[in-house]
Design an enzyme around this catalytic site. Structure first.
Site, mmCIF file in Angstrom:
data_model
loop_
_atom_site.group_PDB
_atom_site.id
_atom_site.type_symbol
_atom_site.label_atom_id
_atom_site.label_comp_id
_atom_site.label_asym_id
_atom_site.label_seq_id
_atom_site.Cartn_x
_atom_site.Cartn_y
_atom_site.Cartn_z
ATOM 1 N N TYR A 191 0.628 -49.762 13.127
ATOM 2 C CA TYR A 191 -0.451 -49.608 12.155
ATOM 3 C C TYR A 191 -1.806 -49.699 12.842
ATOM 4 C CZ TYR A 191 -1.417 -54.676 12.181
ATOM 5 O OH TYR A 191 -1.765 -55.955 12.555
ATOM 6 N N ARG A 193 -5.591 -46.035 20.242
ATOM 7 C CA ARG A 193 -4.652 -47.173 20.265
ATOM 8 C C ARG A 193 -3.402 -46.847 19.426
ATOM 9 N NH1 ARG A 193 -6.740 -53.019 18.446
ATOM 10 N NH2 ARG A 193 -6.661 -52.019 16.403
ATOM 11 N N ARG A 239 20.527 -46.708 7.366
ATOM 12 C CA ARG A 239 20.282 -47.893 8.201
ATOM 13 C C ARG A 239 21.239 -47.948 9.393
ATOM 14 N NH1 ARG A 239 21.516 -53.033 9.288
ATOM 15 N NH2 ARG A 239 19.764 -54.433 9.692
ATOM 16 N N HIS A 293 20.670 -49.233 13.748
ATOM 17 C CA HIS A 293 19.623 -49.696 14.651
ATOM 18 C C HIS A 293 19.103 -48.602 15.603
ATOM 19 C CE1 HIS A 293 21.043 -53.456 13.094
ATOM 20 N NE2 HIS A 293 20.131 -54.142 13.773
ATOM 21 N N LYS A 327 0.513 -52.462 18.552
ATOM 22 C CA LYS A 327 0.121 -52.897 17.208
ATOM 23 C C LYS A 327 1.256 -52.588 16.233
ATOM 24 C CE LYS A 327 -4.061 -53.198 14.377
ATOM 25 N NZ LYS A 327 -4.046 -54.644 14.247
ATOM 26 N N GLU A 348 -4.321 -65.476 21.449
ATOM 27 C CA GLU A 348 -5.254 -64.892 20.474
ATOM 28 C C GLU A 348 -4.935 -65.477 19.104
ATOM 29 O OE1 GLU A 348 -4.494 -60.658 19.872
ATOM 30 O OE2 GLU A 348 -2.361 -60.973 20.217
ATOM 31 N N LEU A 366 -3.173 -58.351 21.695
ATOM 32 C CA LEU A 366 -3.558 -57.024 21.241
ATOM 33 C C LEU A 366 -4.957 -56.734 21.796
ATOM 34 C CD1 LEU A 366 -2.774 -54.621 19.340
ATOM 35 C CD2 LEU A 366 -4.469 -55.590 17.793
#
Ligand code: PDD
Length: 287
Positions: A33, A52, A100, A102, A147, A180, A205
């Site tokens: 995101y 990014r 579903r 993996h 991210k 962070e 990040l």
């Protein structure tokens, strides 16, 4: 008009916006995101955020949902529909919808969701009093530079902060060094006025606000060190602050219940917040 969201090719009322139950973001947190700040209708550092996003997608081998010009067009259209002037644009890309399993699905198309949120300026009281921060162990994986929407340790840390009456939790690695915050980058100002923030490795990040503020700090000629700092060093610091797309630059006045510096927002922190706001205003003027 009610607020709208963009979901996989459609603009829909925000309150009814939904993704499929087999979206891999929902089932595996298999997605990434971005949060782009919007100031006076301008997407601040948009290309840095999109760079990014591209990098996060590449690192996880998720395809790009569409070209950059198309992403920019949809961002602007959603902002227009929602009358967004100040706040942020949220975008999320997942590996897509598939039964579903993996392993990577063979033919899923990346799924894209965008939302906007209008926000109020930070209150005078918040800026005058500064923030409380606590420390928590950093329980995350070894690729915090991506991210990813997989944010469990971050939400547990933030909840711990809230329950302690604090705004943020600084995560601390096994060596006692601050990495962070749970959704912000961490900074201190030493007693001899050096601005210190952790170097951008896989442990944090690489914040876009951090990146831009580093450039502004260099341009202003302040002393700067990109290196890890310990909790003890932070407690002995003259000032502390945090940065993010939604917080901009916010002063920290208490760490684990102890006052930072003289317990008031730092002078240099205040200057840096202003330098950052001036930078955002300069984008508006040149737009
Ligand atoms: N958070 N560190 C972490 C773990 C973050 O989640 C964020 C951003 C930052 C600051 O990055 P930037 O300056 O690019 O916003 C640092 C966003 C705002 C969020 O999760 O809402």
């Amino acid at each position: 008009m009610p607020r709208q969201a963009y979901v996989n090719g459609r603009y829909v009322p925000h309150r009814e916006a939904a993704v499929h139950i087999e979206d891999r973001g929902y089932q595996f947190a298999d997605g990434v995101y971005e949060v782009v700040p919007v100031y006076s209708g301008i997407l601040v550092d948009e290309d840095l955020h999109l760079d990014r996003l591209d990098r996060s997608l590449r690192e996880l081998r998720i395809g790009e949902p569409m070209s950059r010009p198309a992403l920019k067009l949809i961002s602007r259209e959603l902002m227009r529909r929602n009358g967004l002037s100040n706040g942020f644009l949220y975008m999320q890309v997942t590996r897509g919808v598939a039964p579903r399993d993996h392993k990577f699905p063979k033919d899923a198309r990346p799924a894209l969701v965008m939302t906007t949120r209008q926000t109020k300026p930070h209150s005078k009281q918040l800026l005058e009093e500064g923030l409380k921060v606590i420390t928590v162990p950093d329980q995350r994986w070894e690729r915090c530079d991506i991210k990813s929407v997989s944010l469990l340790p971050n939400i547990l840390g933030k909840q711990a902060a809230v329950e302690a009456g604090a705004y943020e939790a600084w995560q601390v690695d096994r060596n006692g060094m601050v990495t962070e915050g749970t959704s912000t980058n961490a900074w201190i100002v030493t007693q001899d006025n050096k601005v210190v923030t952790r170097d951008a490795t896989h442990s944090i990040l690489g914040g876009i606000t951090r990146h831009t503020l580093l450039k502004l700090i260099r341009a202003e000629g302040y002393d700067l060190e990109e290196r890890p700092f310990s909790v003890e060093e932070a407690k002995a610091a003259k000032e502390a602050f945090l940065t993010s797309s939604t917080s901009l630059v916010l002063p920290i006045t208490s760490l684990d219940g102890q006052p930072v510096g003289n317990g008031h927002p730092g002078i240099l922190t205040g200057k840096l917040r202003q330098v950052y706001i001036d930078y955002m205003q300069s984008l508006k003027k040149s737009a």
